[in-house]
Write an enzyme that holds these catalytic residues in place. Structure first.
Site, PDB file in Angstrom:
ATOM      1  N   CYS A   1      -8.346  -8.412  -0.203  1.00 14.43           N
ATOM      2  CA  CYS A   1      -8.557  -9.817  -0.575  1.00 14.43           C
ATOM      3  C   CYS A   1      -9.973 -10.268  -0.194  1.00 14.43           C
ATOM      4  O   CYS A   1     -10.941  -9.824  -0.790  1.00 14.43           O
ATOM      5  CB  CYS A   1      -7.469 -10.691   0.024  1.00 14.43           C
ATOM      6  SG  CYS A   1      -7.368 -12.333  -0.768  1.00 14.43           S
TER       7      CYS A   1
ATOM      8  N   HIS B   1      -2.445  -7.903  -1.603  1.00 17.31           N
ATOM      9  CA  HIS B   1      -2.135  -7.794  -0.172  1.00 17.31           C
ATOM     10  C   HIS B   1      -1.090  -6.707   0.096  1.00 17.31           C
ATOM     11  O   HIS B   1       0.091  -7.020   0.317  1.00 17.31           O
ATOM     12  CB  HIS B   1      -1.621  -9.143   0.357  1.00 17.31           C
ATOM     13  CG  HIS B   1      -2.680 -10.173   0.511  1.00 17.31           C
ATOM     14  ND1 HIS B   1      -3.360 -10.373   1.693  1.00 17.31           N
ATOM     15  CD2 HIS B   1      -3.188 -11.059  -0.374  1.00 17.31           C
ATOM     16  CE1 HIS B   1      -4.238 -11.345   1.531  1.00 17.31           C
ATOM     17  NE2 HIS B   1      -4.155 -11.777   0.279  1.00 17.31           N
TER      18      HIS B   1
ATOM     19  N   GLU C   1      -0.583  -5.142   2.754  1.00 14.92           N
ATOM     20  CA  GLU C   1      -0.018  -5.280   4.101  1.00 14.92           C
ATOM     21  C   GLU C   1       1.227  -6.164   4.092  1.00 14.92           C
ATOM     22  O   GLU C   1       2.113  -6.000   4.935  1.00 14.92           O
ATOM     23  CB  GLU C   1      -1.082  -5.818   5.071  1.00 14.92           C
ATOM     24  CG  GLU C   1      -1.294  -7.308   5.108  1.00 14.92           C
ATOM     25  CD  GLU C   1      -2.039  -7.873   3.905  1.00 14.92           C
ATOM     26  OE1 GLU C   1      -2.205  -9.110   3.818  1.00 14.92           O
ATOM     27  OE2 GLU C   1      -2.474  -7.077   3.034  1.00 14.92           O
TER      28      GLU C   1
END
Length: 257
Positions: A109, A220, A222
């Protein structure tokens, strides 16, 4: 010996944001077999440099701030958010170290945008107002943190990213999304490896160098590490590259007889 990955604090002023965002990165890195080391944004540069001497990879995370458009030669639009000078300074130290020593880099990001600008690329300051034509309304790139599959991305065939992703997701994958800015022009030696097919927004870039792992994604992984095999594959490939990293050999000059 554990693989050590440096990750800067996401912001220099928003402790609540850091406390919300950092644990997901740390959990994903640990699950992939790495030991994350968080780099404080208000540490002295010499101490950051000493810390970096012991790491094998760099992860640049998200942030609640935007990249200063002056860094890519543009005037600030009203929709562009404030910059975070402390994060910028640490990111530049980490990027300099990683590119000088060819350490693996994963940008996510804001981290992807920072890496692109550091490589002399540019950004779209705001996807709602800074795109021409009707494409700006084609995709909601900010549907919310809890949306796991916000929109598809088309992966460039033969890219590093396509080789990382599991079978069946190598040419198209569904990703989450939480950004109002994006890469406009890829930086030096960065190639586009994923786009949003509905509006053409760049979703991933990577270094055009088979021997240096430098990948940046706009989404994202994660946040979807436990749900998505593709997200796990990205972290695993990054940590594997870091585990294989060795410092470049410095050739000694030989004085003539």
């Amino acid at each position: 010996m554990s693989v050590i990955i440096a990750i800067p604090e996401p912001t220099g002023t928003d402790a609540a944001y850091n406390q919300r965002a950092l644990p997901q990165y740390i959990a994903a890195l640990r699950a992939a077999g790495a030991t994350p080391i968080v780099v404080p944004l208000h540490e002295r540069q010499d101490r950051v440099a000493r810390l970096l001497a012991g790491v094998q990879g760099i992860l640049l995370p998200c942030s609640g701030f935007d990249v200063d458009p002056e860094r890519y030669g543009e005037a600030r639009r009203p929709e562009c958010g404030a910059a975070d000078p402390a994060r910028t300074a640490v990111d530049e130290l980490l990027l300099q170290d990683a590119f000088n020593l060819r350490k693996p880099i994963l940008g996510i990001c804001h981290g992807a945008q920072t890496m692109n600008v550091w490589r002399n690329g540019s950004l779209i300051q705001d996807l709602e107002t800074d795109l021409e034509g009707d494409v700006k309304t084609a995709v909601n790139h900010r549907p919310g943190r809890e949306v796991v599959e916000a929109h598809p991305v088309r992966i460039a065939q033969g890219s590093r990213l396509s080789r990382i992703l599991p079978q069946g997701e190598r040419l198209e994958a569904k990703v989450n999304s939480s950004h109002h800015q994006a890469i406009r022009v890829a930086g030096d030696k960065l190639v586009v490896s994923a786009v949003s097919p509905l509006d053409g927004v760049i979703e991933a870039v990577e270094l055009d160098d088979a021997d240096h792992f430098a990948l940046a994604v706009q989404w994202h992984p994660e946040r979807t590490f436990t749900q998505s095999a593709a997200s796990r594959a990205i972290f695993s490939a990054f940590v594997e590259a870091a585990a294989a990293w060795t410092a470049p050999q410095i050739e000694e000059s030989v004085s003539p007889l």
